[in-house]
Design a protein around this motif. Structure first.
Motif, PDB file in Angstrom:
ATOM      1  N   PRO A 254       0.932  -1.225   0.080  1.00  0.00           N
ATOM      2  CA  PRO A 254      -0.043  -0.076  -0.123  1.00  0.00           C
ATOM      3  C   PRO A 254       0.852   1.171  -0.080  1.00  0.00           C
ATOM      4  CG  PRO A 254      -0.771  -1.526   1.410  1.00  0.00           C
ATOM      5  CD  PRO A 254       0.442  -1.911   1.220  1.00  0.00           C
ATOM      6  N   LEU A 255       1.828   1.147   0.634  1.00  0.00           N
ATOM      7  CA  LEU A 255       2.803   2.492   0.797  1.00  0.00           C
ATOM      8  C   LEU A 255       3.468   2.715  -0.506  1.00  0.00           C
ATOM      9  CD1 LEU A 255       4.446   2.114   4.436  1.00  0.00           C
ATOM     10  CD2 LEU A 255       2.833   3.543   3.814  1.00  0.00           C
ATOM     11  N   LEU A 256       3.955   1.642  -1.224  1.00  0.00           N
ATOM     12  CA  LEU A 256       4.482   1.904  -2.534  1.00  0.00           C
ATOM     13  C   LEU A 256       3.623   2.390  -3.373  1.00  0.00           C
ATOM     14  CD1 LEU A 256       6.881  -1.091  -2.947  1.00  0.00           C
ATOM     15  CD2 LEU A 256       7.644   1.149  -2.821  1.00  0.00           C
TER      16      LEU A 256
ATOM     17  N   GLY B 244       0.640  -3.072  -8.233  1.00  0.00           N
ATOM     18  CA  GLY B 244      -0.477  -3.553  -7.855  1.00  0.00           C
ATOM     19  C   GLY B 244      -0.671  -4.760  -8.396  1.00  0.00           C
ATOM     20  N   PHE B 245      -0.106  -5.320  -9.339  1.00  0.00           N
ATOM     21  CA  PHE B 245      -0.401  -6.682 -10.076  1.00  0.00           C
ATOM     22  C   PHE B 245       0.617  -7.722  -9.725  1.00  0.00           C
ATOM     23  CE2 PHE B 245      -2.885  -4.028 -13.157  1.00  0.00           C
ATOM     24  CZ  PHE B 245      -4.021  -4.522 -12.969  1.00  0.00           C
TER      25      PHE B 245
ATOM     26  N   PHE C 118       6.715  10.899  -2.171  1.00  0.00           N
ATOM     27  CA  PHE C 118       8.161  10.040  -2.374  1.00  0.00           C
ATOM     28  C   PHE C 118       8.476   9.459  -0.932  1.00  0.00           C
ATOM     29  CE2 PHE C 118      12.572   9.600  -2.762  1.00  0.00           C
ATOM     30  CZ  PHE C 118      12.815   8.795  -3.562  1.00  0.00           C
ATOM     31  N   GLY C 119       8.419  10.420   0.162  1.00  0.00           N
ATOM     32  CA  GLY C 119       8.590   9.919   1.383  1.00  0.00           C
ATOM     33  C   GLY C 119       7.934   8.977   1.886  1.00  0.00           C
ATOM     34  N   ILE C 120       6.531   8.887   1.380  1.00  0.00           N
ATOM     35  CA  ILE C 120       5.318   7.784   1.960  1.00  0.00           C
ATOM     36  C   ILE C 120       5.754   6.602   2.042  1.00  0.00           C
ATOM     37  CG2 ILE C 120       3.122   6.960   1.409  1.00  0.00           C
ATOM     38  CD1 ILE C 120       2.210   9.805   0.888  1.00  0.00           C
ATOM     39  N   GLY C 121       6.414   6.211   0.767  1.00  0.00           N
ATOM     40  CA  GLY C 121       6.663   4.645   0.480  1.00  0.00           C
ATOM     41  C   GLY C 121       8.125   4.568  -0.260  1.00  0.00           C
TER      42      GLY C 121
END
Length: 490
Positions: free
Chosen positions: A333-335, A447-448, A377-380
């Protein structure tokens, strides 16, 4: 609790001389740019009696700047053999020698009247960053308990961001960014190196390395006791012994062997995609645009360095936040969230840049986009990318995986640094189109195709990838959605 205190101190001791140096050395070179270029010109004039032409100064400067990623690439290549032969902790300690050499070279460059010493110094700082970017996340993830593995390995990204911000602060004119003090600014990276050399020897080596690579069960138990205190170690030790049995009789692999091994196909593809995307997503190029956008927004020229510190602080805040949530939210989810948000902001940023001169409030929207892009960018992507090679590869493949990861990271940093000015020239306001494509493609891949690794043991993750590597490829197979949707896909 004492054991968590030891783990926290180990993280700090590894981080301060590790990835902290990567962020710090990237940002300290920005403040004295004009002073170093003047120094190059004066030195040349003294030697030859003729001044340098402006394009020649620019060429020498780009050599100086590109010596850093070149050193990083060298560091990433030697990191694997170092981690195997010397161990994780010893490699980090020995790595400080490169920074000490670099600090001596840059600190005495003005006295020696040699700008070549600055170029060489940047190369050695690059080697140091290349080694620590690969070995530090490996050392920390192998030393952490399973439930905290993501958060502990992710501290590498927090230390990078901290280094970035401190480099921007120390580079202010009032501190070491003045005309007289720039050699001290470039040599200031010796301080974190000395702190690490003093602190890290007191902390244990990676327990996994001691047991699986060295076969030393006694030292492994002793290291685990130091890191975990009195808590029950039997389950963790059992898991490690199972991992040791799984790789029994194998030796540490070379990078090319990973490419030849069909059982590592998806793991390798995942880290190649994510390591490349980390540099090709355009985050570093946002810093390139920051000063121009802030100027357009009406911020006085002499105040811009203070606002730029805000951009570095954004990355620091999100990487620390990401640290807290990674073991709850998971890696995917983070990426996914990070790359989708970056794609959205890239579109808004290009629209804002193209309308900058027509609409009065557009510069403020551009400014908001810079902060939003760096936050996303920092999120994940900033942190999770460095954690994955530790989680998806076994003990024998891990150092080689980090060599591949690190080499891609530094090669792409060099590529973006070289190509971005030309992209800006040819695409003008729409220069973020290539980065937008990278963000969209990476989000689709995550995602996939990328499985979740949160809360799983290294063996469980290996098993999951084994199923993926040795199954008949079907379209429904790579989709992990609800059963009804799966049947409609079919």
């Amino acid at each position: 609790k004492l054991q968590s205190k030891i783990l926290i101190l180990t993280i700090c001791a590894a981080g301060i001389g590790g990835t902290f140096q990567y962020g710090y050395n990237i940002s300290i070179i920005n403040a004295p740019t004009s002073y170093i270029q003047t120094f190059m010109n004066e030195t040349w004039l003294e030697r030859t009696g003729a001044p340098l032409e402006s394009n020649m100064i620019l060429l020498l400067w780009s050599f100086t700047v590109s010596a850093y990623p070149l050193g990083g690439l060298t560091g990433a290549v030697v990191a694997g053999p170092m981690a195997i032969m010397l161990g994780r902790k010893m490699s980090l300690l020995l790595n400080n020698v490169f920074v000490i050499i670099a600090a001596v070279l840059s600190g005495f460059s003005r006295v020696a009247k040699s700008f070549e010493m600055i170029m060489l110094s940047r190369f050695f700082t690059g080697v140091n960053a290349g080694v620590s970017m690969s070995i530090q996340p490996m050392y920390l993830a192998e030393s952490a308990p399973k439930k905290l593995r993501g958060a502990v390995a992710l501290t590498s990204a927090s230390f990078t961001a901290l280094g970035l911000v401190l480099g921007q602060v120390v580079g202010l004119r009032e501190l070491l960014g003045g005309e007289e003090s720039w050699p001290f600014l470039l040599a200031s990276n010796v301080v974190p190196a000395l702190i690490q050399l003093t602190a890290l020897p007191w902390f244990p080596e990676s327990p996994r390395y001691l047991l699986i690579d060295r076969g030393d069960e006694e030292s492994c138990i002793s290291a685990l006791q130091k890191l975990r205190g009195n808590s029950d170690l039997s389950a963790e030790l059992e898991e490690m012994l199972a991992e040791q049995a799984a790789v029994k009789g194998q030796r540490a692999k070379n990078p090319w062997e990973l490419f030849q091994n069909p059982s590592l196909r998806w793991q390798l593809l995942s880290i190649v995609v994510l390591s490349s995307a980390m540099q090709l997503c355009g985050n570093d190029s946002m810093y390139f645009y920051a000063a121009y956008v802030f100027k357009e927004a009406g911020i006085p020229q002499d105040k811009i360095p203070y606002v730029v510190i805000g951009t570095g602080s954004c990355e620091l805040i999100t990487s620390v936040t990401c640290n807290m949530v990674i073991d709850y939210a998971g890696r995917r989810p983070l990426l996914l969230g990070g790359y989708i948000l970056m794609a959205v902001w890239a579109v808004v940023f290009m629209v804002a840049l193209s309308q900058q001169s027509q609409v009065g409030w557009m510069p403020y929207l551009s400014m908001a986009c810079i902060f939003a892009y760096i936050l996303s960018f920092g999120i994940g992507p900033a942190g999770v990318t460095g954690v994955l090679p530790t989680e998806v590869f076994d003990q024998m493949s891990r150092p080689a995986a980090y060599m591949i990861c690190g080499s891609l990271l530094w090669f792409n940093l060099f590529l973006v640094g070289t190509a971005f000015p030309f992209i800006v020239k040819s695409l003008a306001h729409f220069c973020y189109i290539p980065f937008l494509m990278v963000c969209i493609c990476t989000a689709l891949y995550v995602g996939f195709f990328l499985p979740e690794t949160k809360g799983k043991s290294f063996l469980e993750i290996s098993e999951e990838f084994k199923k993926r590597n040795f199954r008949a490829p079907t379209r429904a197979g790579c989709y992990k959605g609800p059963e009804e949707i799966k049947s409609t896909t079919l």
